[in-house]
Every structure is written in structure tokens, then in C-alpha cells.
Design a protein around this motif. Structure first.
Motif, PDB file in Angstrom:
ATOM      1  N   TYR A   1       0.836  -1.205   0.000  1.00 24.61           N
ATOM      2  CA  TYR A   1       0.000   0.000   0.000  1.00 24.61           C
ATOM      3  C   TYR A   1       0.870   1.253   0.000  1.00 24.61           C
ATOM      4  O   TYR A   1       1.787   1.377   0.814  1.00 24.61           O
ATOM      5  N   PRO A   2       0.586   2.222  -0.903  1.00 19.96           N
ATOM      6  CA  PRO A   2       1.375   3.451  -0.996  1.00 19.96           C
ATOM      7  C   PRO A   2       1.125   4.361   0.205  1.00 19.96           C
ATOM      8  O   PRO A   2       0.159   4.175   0.951  1.00 19.96           O
ATOM      9  N   PRO A   3       1.982   5.376   0.415  1.00 22.22           N
ATOM     10  CA  PRO A   3       1.873   6.233   1.602  1.00 22.22           C
ATOM     11  C   PRO A   3       0.511   6.876   1.799  1.00 22.22           C
ATOM     12  O   PRO A   3       0.043   7.004   2.937  1.00 22.22           O
ATOM     13  N   GLU A   4      -0.157   7.275   0.705  1.00 21.44           N
ATOM     14  CA  GLU A   4      -1.443   7.966   0.857  1.00 21.44           C
ATOM     15  C   GLU A   4      -2.564   7.053   1.330  1.00 21.44           C
ATOM     16  O   GLU A   4      -3.623   7.527   1.758  1.00 21.44           O
ATOM     17  N   ASN A   5      -2.379   5.746   1.236  1.00 19.97           N
ATOM     18  CA  ASN A   5      -3.383   4.790   1.720  1.00 19.97           C
ATOM     19  C   ASN A   5      -2.879   3.941   2.884  1.00 19.97           C
ATOM     20  O   ASN A   5      -3.596   3.060   3.368  1.00 19.97           O
ATOM     21  N   ARG A   6      -1.670   4.212   3.335  1.00 15.10           N
ATOM     22  CA  ARG A   6      -1.021   3.298   4.267  1.00 15.10           C
ATOM     23  C   ARG A   6      -1.643   3.338   5.660  1.00 15.10           C
ATOM     24  O   ARG A   6      -1.798   2.291   6.308  1.00 15.10           O
ATOM     25  N   ALA A   7      -1.995   4.515   6.160  1.00 11.83           N
ATOM     26  CA  ALA A   7      -2.599   4.587   7.496  1.00 11.83           C
ATOM     27  C   ALA A   7      -3.937   3.862   7.517  1.00 11.83           C
ATOM     28  O   ALA A   7      -4.278   3.183   8.493  1.00 11.83           O
ATOM     29  N   THR A   8      -4.700   3.974   6.424  1.00 15.74           N
ATOM     30  CA  THR A   8      -5.971   3.251   6.344  1.00 15.74           C
ATOM     31  C   THR A   8      -5.725   1.747   6.337  1.00 15.74           C
ATOM     32  O   THR A   8      -6.413   0.988   7.043  1.00 15.74           O
TER      33      THR A   8
ATOM     34  N   LEU B   1      -9.180   8.924   9.094  1.00 13.59           N
ATOM     35  CA  LEU B   1      -9.163  10.378   9.296  1.00 13.59           C
ATOM     36  C   LEU B   1      -7.744  10.929   9.207  1.00 13.59           C
ATOM     37  O   LEU B   1      -7.536  12.051   8.725  1.00 13.59           O
ATOM     38  N   ALA B   2      -6.762  10.144   9.662  1.00 15.52           N
ATOM     39  CA  ALA B   2      -5.373  10.586   9.536  1.00 15.52           C
ATOM     40  C   ALA B   2      -4.997  10.755   8.069  1.00 15.52           C
ATOM     41  O   ALA B   2      -4.371  11.754   7.685  1.00 15.52           O
ATOM     42  N   ASP B   3      -5.367   9.791   7.219  1.00 16.84           N
ATOM     43  CA  ASP B   3      -5.091   9.912   5.785  1.00 16.84           C
ATOM     44  C   ASP B   3      -5.858  11.078   5.170  1.00 16.84           C
ATOM     45  O   ASP B   3      -5.322  11.831   4.348  1.00 16.84           O
ATOM     46  N   LYS B   4      -7.109  11.235   5.566  1.00 18.97           N
ATOM     47  CA  LYS B   4      -7.964  12.271   4.973  1.00 18.97           C
ATOM     48  C   LYS B   4      -7.456  13.680   5.269  1.00 18.97           C
ATOM     49  O   LYS B   4      -7.297  14.503   4.371  1.00 18.97           O
ATOM     50  N   PHE B   5      -7.186  13.948   6.545  1.00 18.89           N
ATOM     51  CA  PHE B   5      -6.753  15.297   6.922  1.00 18.89           C
ATOM     52  C   PHE B   5      -5.242  15.483   6.756  1.00 18.89           C
ATOM     53  O   PHE B   5      -4.775  16.595   6.520  1.00 18.89           O
ATOM     54  N   GLY B   6      -4.480  14.404   6.882  1.00 18.64           N
ATOM     55  CA  GLY B   6      -3.039  14.507   6.747  1.00 18.64           C
ATOM     56  C   GLY B   6      -2.588  14.850   5.341  1.00 18.64           C
ATOM     57  O   GLY B   6      -1.531  15.460   5.156  1.00 18.64           O
TER      58      GLY B   6
ATOM     59  N   TYR C   1      -1.851  14.197  10.486  1.00 17.12           N
ATOM     60  CA  TYR C   1      -1.627  12.760  10.580  1.00 17.12           C
ATOM     61  C   TYR C   1      -1.522  12.331  12.054  1.00 17.12           C
ATOM     62  O   TYR C   1      -1.885  11.204  12.407  1.00 17.12           O
ATOM     63  N   LEU C   2      -1.019  13.236  12.889  1.00 16.25           N
ATOM     64  CA  LEU C   2      -0.820  12.916  14.304  1.00 16.25           C
ATOM     65  C   LEU C   2      -1.677  13.759  15.244  1.00 16.25           C
ATOM     66  O   LEU C   2      -2.022  13.315  16.342  1.00 16.25           O
ATOM     67  N   TRP C   3      -2.034  14.952  14.816  1.00 13.42           N
ATOM     68  CA  TRP C   3      -2.878  15.788  15.680  1.00 13.42           C
ATOM     69  C   TRP C   3      -4.255  15.173  15.911  1.00 13.42           C
ATOM     70  O   TRP C   3      -4.889  15.441  16.935  1.00 13.42           O
ATOM     71  N   ILE C   4      -4.706  14.352  14.980  1.00 10.27           N
ATOM     72  CA  ILE C   4      -6.011  13.701  15.158  1.00 10.27           C
ATOM     73  C   ILE C   4      -6.008  12.827  16.420  1.00 10.27           C
ATOM     74  O   ILE C   4      -7.024  12.665  17.091  1.00 10.27           O
ATOM     75  N   VAL C   5      -4.844  12.297  16.769  1.00  9.70           N
ATOM     76  CA  VAL C   5      -4.716  11.476  17.982  1.00  9.70           C
ATOM     77  C   VAL C   5      -4.865  12.350  19.218  1.00  9.70           C
ATOM     78  O   VAL C   5      -5.514  11.947  20.202  1.00  9.70           O
ATOM     79  N   SER C   6      -4.300  13.547  19.203  1.00 11.59           N
ATOM     80  CA  SER C   6      -4.403  14.460  20.344  1.00 11.59           C
ATOM     81  C   SER C   6      -5.856  14.834  20.618  1.00 11.59           C
ATOM     82  O   SER C   6      -6.307  14.839  21.773  1.00 11.59           O
ATOM     83  N   ILE C   7      -6.588  15.157  19.566  1.00 14.78           N
ATOM     84  CA  ILE C   7      -7.998  15.521  19.727  1.00 14.78           C
ATOM     85  C   ILE C   7      -8.773  14.372  20.357  1.00 14.78           C
ATOM     86  O   ILE C   7      -9.569  14.554  21.286  1.00 14.78           O
ATOM     87  N   ALA C   8      -8.538  13.162  19.869  1.00  8.85           N
ATOM     88  CA  ALA C   8      -9.255  11.989  20.373  1.00  8.85           C
ATOM     89  C   ALA C   8      -8.932  11.725  21.842  1.00  8.85           C
ATOM     90  O   ALA C   8      -9.823  11.405  22.644  1.00  8.85           O
TER      91      ALA C   8
END
Length: 427
Positions: free
Chosen positions: A132-139, A281-286, A293-300
């Protein structure tokens, strides 16, 4: 889409699906102990601190330490074969746990499970990054990580019911068998991809040493904060999930079969949604702003904290579990994107060791110390609070979510620079 592209898509989807099943078995065998702790305590006469050691350090120390040389093997050899062998080992050791007659026997069996499971995620992460390429890797990492809530859910279902009907020993026997069969499926049906195929990068076949990889990672501030935040998240997560069934038994006087059902559903459904959603969400907003890519974790982490505290304070077990579902969903956001971003920072033949390095830090602090610390704190508070000591122990540990949020915020501020420096990693 050409025939070759369709075939490639089918292969990578099949591979990811099988790896999800493998990771599910991994967590069934790892976490089934949590629903069996009270039965083992009564049968073997162990303290909470001893149980915390079995649930945490006995497994985590060998899982984390052995993961590094095994990951070096993954970076140099055939990752599919490694996963198959590891699956066979930990499944056999899980079944042998049911034969334990004392603390030492069970500790040795847990150590064996830890050594076997050390050979799962580093090579699996490396395979996924080559499919999986970087843009789909977190998913994709999020889908793979669905094995965590699914494994905990099935472990709680099976462990709670089998323990209540037949005993804790039989529970270990039953969950150990499927992995033996699955190991053959992995060995003979998965394919080993070319390294770097998903990014059109050329594998130079230069293999850094473990020391070189660690120095490379520690020179990246984003990695340091990801590792610290992930370790704290795991400290809270493993501490809570290992002891939450005992909390429900002692404080709310529930039975293991009922706990296994309700807690299994919470871990499986909200937990699974959280892991997938965190990666998505990390892929979408990152893609719009790398920091997210990482701030989404802080919010959660911040948003889930008050729900967790109310869950521990509630005197109604069903209200407790309903509120507990929210932090379970949000606390899983960190996993997929953490490994995906670390793989973006490193060389093609650093990926196995980089996953193992992150897992080492996360598991020594999180899995090794989390359950043990909750048990120790419960023992310390028992003179004042009695059977309610676990309530306060869990609440104190759960409040560390704010510290997790800070580290992921800081990691996000450094991420773009560290990813940009990745272009020099293979030369």
C-alpha cells in the motif's frame, strides 16, 4: 483497470485480509488472560501484583526484546515464512498455558506466547507498506489493526463463556488450536512482495544494523514523540483492559460470561470503529496538512478523557460500560497512523526494525508496566477502599490521556520535516 492491476489489487486485499485474521488470533491469545484473572487468582492463590506481572511484564519483556532481532530477520529474509512460524509458536504456547499448576508454569507459558507473538507485527507492517502506498497506508494499517479489537472481543466472548462453563484451563486449550491451522494457510497462500513496490522505490539491499536504525530513529523528533505518546497510550490501554473485567466483578458483582459478552461487544465494535476511523481520518486530513496525521490522535485523547472518568465513577454497571465505549473508540486512534508515519521516515530495509523499535518502547512501558502498575496501585489502595480499590487505580491511570495528547501534538509539529528527510535514508 487492466487485468494485471486487478490481480495486484486482489492479491493485496487477500494478503491484508489474512493478516487481519492472524492479528485477531494474536490478540485473542494475548488478551484472553484478562477475563480469566479472577478464576486464576482463586485457583492458584495469587496477588493482584502477581496477576499484573503475568498480564504485563512476563509477556511484554520477551515480546519487546525478541521483537528487535526477529524484525532484523524480517528486513533481511522472507516475511511470510516468519509470520507463519511465529503464529505456530504462540498458538502452541497459549494451549500449554492451560496446563499450568503454579505461578512459574504460567509465567513461562506467557513468556513463550510473547516470544512467538514478537514475530507477527514487524513483518506484517513491512508487508503492508510494500503493498500500500503512503497515501493509503494509514488506512491499511488501520484495517490490519482491527485484529486488536476483534481479538479482544472474541477472547472475551470465548474466555468468559468457557471459563464459566468449563474452567479457565479449557479456555486456553480452545483458543490455541485455530492458530496452528492458520499458520499453514499463511505459509502456502501468501506472496512475498518486492520491497518498495508500492512507492516505486528501488531496494538497494543495504541493510542497516539494529544500532544504526535506532540512532536514525532517535534523531527524528517526530519519532521520539510518537514513541512516548504511544507508550503512554498503551500504558493506559493495557492497564485498563487487563483489569476492567476484574473491576466489574469486584465493584459491580457481574459474572464472567456477562462481562465477556458486553465488554467484548464494546471492545469489538467501538474499538474496531476507532482503529479504522483513526487511520482513515489521519489519511484524509493529513493529505491536506501533514501535522494532522498525528494531531487527530491528540484531539481523540482529550475528548475521551471525561467519558472514561465518569465510567469509573458510575454505580450502575450498564451506565459504566456505555460511557466506557467512548474512550475505547477514541483511544485506538493512535495505532494505525503511528506505524504508517514511522514507515514513511525510514528506509525500505529499516521498516521491520522500525516497527519493532516502536513496539519495544510501547510494550515495555505500556504492556509491561501498565497492568502491573494498576495491580500494584490497587494493592496499595485496598486498605482504604477494599474491593473498590480498582475503581480508583483505573481512574488515576486513565487520566494520563492528557499526556498522550501533548506528545502527539508535538510529534505533529515535527512530522513534515522528518518525512522530508526520508529521501536520504537509502543512499
Amino acid at each position: 483497470m487492466s487485468v494485471d492491476q486487478k490481480n495486484a489489487t486482489a492479491v493485496r486485499r487477500y494478503t491484508l485480509s489474512v493478516l487481519v485474521v492472524v492479528y485477531t488470533i494474536n490478540f485473542v491469545d494475548r488478551q484472553i488472560l484478562s477475563i480469566l484473572l479472577e478464576a486464576i487468582k482463586l485457583d492458584l492463590g495469587l496477588s493482584d501484583q502477581a496477576l499484573g506481572f503475568l498480564a504485563g511484564f512476563a509477556f511484554a519483556a520477551f515480546y519487546a526484546v525478541m521483537g528487535i532481532p526477529i524484525a532484523l530477520w524480517a528486513d533481511r529474509g522472507n516475511r511470510r515464512n516468519l509470520i507463519s512460524l511465529a503464529l505456530l509458536i504462540w498458538s502452541v504456547m497459549t494451549a500449554l498455558s492451560g496446563l499450568a499448576q503454579n505461578f512459574l508454569h504460567l509465567a513461562l507459558a506467557r513468556i513463550g506466547v510473547g516470544i512467538g507473538e514478537a514475530g507477527c507485527s514487524p513483518p506484517a507492517h513491512s508487508l503492508i507498506s510494500d503493498y500500500y502506498p503512503p497515501e493509503n497506508r494509514a488506512t491499511a494499517m488501520g484495517i490490519y489493526s482491527l485484529g486488536i479489537p476483534l481479538g479482544i472481543m472474541f477472547g472475551l466472548f470465548a474466555g468468559g463463556w468457557i471459563n464459566q462453563e468449563y474452567g479457565w484451563r479449557q479456555a486456553f486449550f480452545v483458543v490455541g488450536i485455530p492458530g496452528v491451522l492458520l499458520s499453514a494457510l499463511v505459509r502456502f497462500t501468501l506472496k512475498e512482495p518486492a520491497r518498495g513496490a508500492s512507492e516505486n522505490r528501488t531496494d538497494t539491499e543495504l541493510i542497516p544494523t539494529i544500532g544504526e536504525t535506532f540512532r536514525f530513529l532517535l534523531s527524528r523528533p517526530a519519532f521520539v514523540h510518537i514513541a512516548a505518546g504511544g507508550a503512554l497510550a498503551a500504558f493506559v490501554g493495557y492497564g485498563v483492559i487487563s483489569w476492567f473485567p476484574s473491576f466489574l466483578i469486584r465493584t459491580h458483582h457481574m459474572q464472567t460470561a456477562e462481562i465477556g459478552l458486553w465488554l467484548g461487544l464494546i471492545m469489538g465494535i467501538p474499538g474496531g470503529i476507532g482503529i479504522f476511523l483513526g487511520g482513515y481520518l489521519a489519511d484524509k486530513f493529513g493529505q491536506r496538512d501533514t501535522r494532522w496525521y498525528l494531531w487527530i490522535v491528540s484531539i481523540a485523547a482529550v475528548f475521551g478523557l471525561p467519558f472514561g472518568l465518569y465510567a469509573y465513577l458510575s454505580d450502575d454497571p450498564y451506565v459504566c460500560m456505555a460511557f466506557f465505549a467512548v474512550p475505547i473508540l477514541l483511544s485506538n486512534f493512535w495505532q494505525a497512523t503511528s506505524f504508517a508515519q514511522v514507515h514513511g521516515m525510514v528506509g525500505l530495509r529499516m521498516r521491520g526494525v522500525s516497527s519493532a523499535a516502536l513496539l519495544f518502547i510501547v510494550n515495555i512501558i505500556g504492556l509491561g508496566a501498565g497492568p502491573w502498575f494498576v495491580g500494584l496501585l490497587s494493592d496499595m489502595l485496598s486498605a482504604r477502599y477494599g474491593d473498590d480499590s480498582l475503581r480508583w487505580s483505573l481512574m488515576i491511570v486513565g487520566s494520563l490521556g492528557l499526556w498522550v495528547a501533548w506528545h502527539y501534538y508535538k510529534a505533529g509539529t515535527h512530522l513534515a520535516k522528518d518525512l522530508a528527510r526520508a529521501e536520504y535514508k537509502d543512499v
